[in-house]
Scaffold this motif. Structure first.
Motif, PDB file in Angstrom:
ATOM      1  N   PHE A 163      38.191  56.270  53.744  1.00 61.69           N
ATOM      2  CA  PHE A 163      39.641  55.033  52.587  1.00 61.69           C
ATOM      3  C   PHE A 163      38.715  53.740  52.556  1.00 61.69           C
ATOM      4  N   LEU A 164      37.713  53.277  53.429  1.00 58.61           N
ATOM      5  CA  LEU A 164      36.912  52.306  53.086  1.00 58.61           C
ATOM      6  C   LEU A 164      36.993  51.855  51.303  1.00 58.61           C
ATOM      7  N   GLU A 165      36.246  53.101  50.398  1.00 57.14           N
ATOM      8  CA  GLU A 165      36.157  52.864  49.375  1.00 57.14           C
ATOM      9  C   GLU A 165      37.543  52.517  48.353  1.00 57.14           C
ATOM     10  N   GLU A 166      38.035  53.519  48.649  1.00 57.51           N
ATOM     11  CA  GLU A 166      39.282  53.119  47.834  1.00 57.51           C
ATOM     12  C   GLU A 166      40.151  52.093  48.045  1.00 57.51           C
ATOM     13  N   ARG A 167      39.846  51.534  49.596  1.00 59.57           N
ATOM     14  CA  ARG A 167      40.531  50.152  49.905  1.00 59.57           C
ATOM     15  C   ARG A 167      40.323  48.635  48.862  1.00 59.57           C
ATOM     16  N   SER A 168      38.403  49.414  48.690  1.00 59.31           N
ATOM     17  CA  SER A 168      37.617  48.599  48.126  1.00 59.31           C
ATOM     18  C   SER A 168      37.392  48.590  46.824  1.00 59.31           C
ATOM     19  N   ARG A 169      38.846  49.447  46.472  1.00 61.34           N
ATOM     20  CA  ARG A 169      39.164  49.570  44.882  1.00 61.34           C
ATOM     21  C   ARG A 169      40.419  48.868  44.212  1.00 61.34           C
ATOM     22  N   LEU A 170      40.858  48.950  45.104  1.00 59.16           N
ATOM     23  CA  LEU A 170      42.195  47.931  45.225  1.00 59.16           C
ATOM     24  C   LEU A 170      42.432  46.622  45.620  1.00 59.16           C
ATOM     25  N   LEU A 171      41.661  46.799  45.880  1.00 59.97           N
ATOM     26  CA  LEU A 171      41.556  44.887  45.992  1.00 59.97           C
ATOM     27  C   LEU A 171      41.110  44.871  45.296  1.00 59.97           C
ATOM     28  N   SER A 172      40.157  45.240  44.997  1.00 62.88           N
ATOM     29  CA  SER A 172      39.167  44.170  43.791  1.00 62.88           C
ATOM     30  C   SER A 172      40.448  44.082  42.572  1.00 62.88           C
ATOM     31  N   GLY A 173      40.777  45.826  42.537  1.00 66.11           N
ATOM     32  CA  GLY A 173      41.816  45.637  41.323  1.00 66.11           C
ATOM     33  C   GLY A 173      43.215  43.885  41.612  1.00 66.11           C
ATOM     34  N   LEU A 174      43.859  44.270  42.692  1.00 64.49           N
ATOM     35  CA  LEU A 174      44.810  42.641  42.584  1.00 64.49           C
ATOM     36  C   LEU A 174      43.715  41.771  42.583  1.00 64.49           C
ATOM     37  N   ALA A 175      42.729  41.427  42.787  1.00 63.96           N
ATOM     38  CA  ALA A 175      41.898  39.853  42.952  1.00 63.96           C
ATOM     39  C   ALA A 175      42.051  39.663  41.075  1.00 63.96           C
ATOM     40  N   ARG A 176      41.757  38.315  41.042  1.00 66.29           N
ATOM     41  CA  ARG A 176      41.346  38.044  39.915  1.00 66.29           C
ATOM     42  C   ARG A 176      40.045  37.197  39.942  1.00 66.29           C
ATOM     43  N   GLY A 177      40.073  37.634  41.294  1.00 67.22           N
ATOM     44  CA  GLY A 177      37.710  37.226  41.532  1.00 67.22           C
ATOM     45  C   GLY A 177      37.547  37.439  42.927  1.00 67.22           C
ATOM     46  N   ILE A 178      36.774  38.030  43.606  1.00 65.69           N
ATOM     47  CA  ILE A 178      36.174  38.108  44.638  1.00 65.69           C
ATOM     48  C   ILE A 178      35.171  36.592  45.321  1.00 65.69           C
TER      49      ILE A 178
END
Length: 132
Positions: free
Chosen positions: A54-69
């Motif tokens: 699930f960590l990979e799926e969380r990474s996709r969602l996290l970056s999608g919600l952010a304007r920047g990392i």
């Protein structure tokens, strides 16, 4: 996240489990503090138990919600680099704080800088990139 919560900041926490099955378990009190001034979100049913896939799926969602990392430190093959990969694919800004050149823990961050990520040395540089 602890610093932002401790300073009264607003936080969005993306879970790699359901809301009733927090991993690691000792994070429950921190998440309760997050929910006072922020939000926790998950793509999973409330009782879904954490699984490392699930960590990979969380990474996709996290970056999608952010304007920047913002990456502060990472090994050459560290898990945060997956979030950065998604951020690049989603046309998000990628900021990197440089680290000690003799530390293996900074090799991934330095690699990103060499590939064109924006090197930052203070928070103002990140904030200004979204204001101007």
């Amino acid at each position: 996240m602890r610093t932002s919560v401790g300073l009264g900041g607003h936080v969005v926490c993306v879970l790699a489990s359901g809301h009733h099955s927090i991993f690691p378990k000792n994070s429950r009190s921190l998440l309760e503090k997050v929910e006072q001034k922020g939000v926790t979100i998950s793509e999973y049913a409330p009782d879904t138990v954490f699984d490392s896939k699930f960590l990979e799926e969380r990474s996709r969602l996290l970056s999608g919600l952010a304007r920047g990392i913002l990456l502060t430190e990472e090994k050459l093959r560290g898990g945060s680099l997956l979030t950065i990969q998604y951020a690049v694919e989603q046309n998000r800004e990628v900021f990197v704080v440089p680290g000690n050149i003799f530390s293996d823990g900074s090799a991934g961050a330095h690699s990103l800088i060499m590939e064109g990520a924006r090197l930052v040395t203070n928070p103002k540089q990140v904030v200004e990139s979204f204001i101007f």
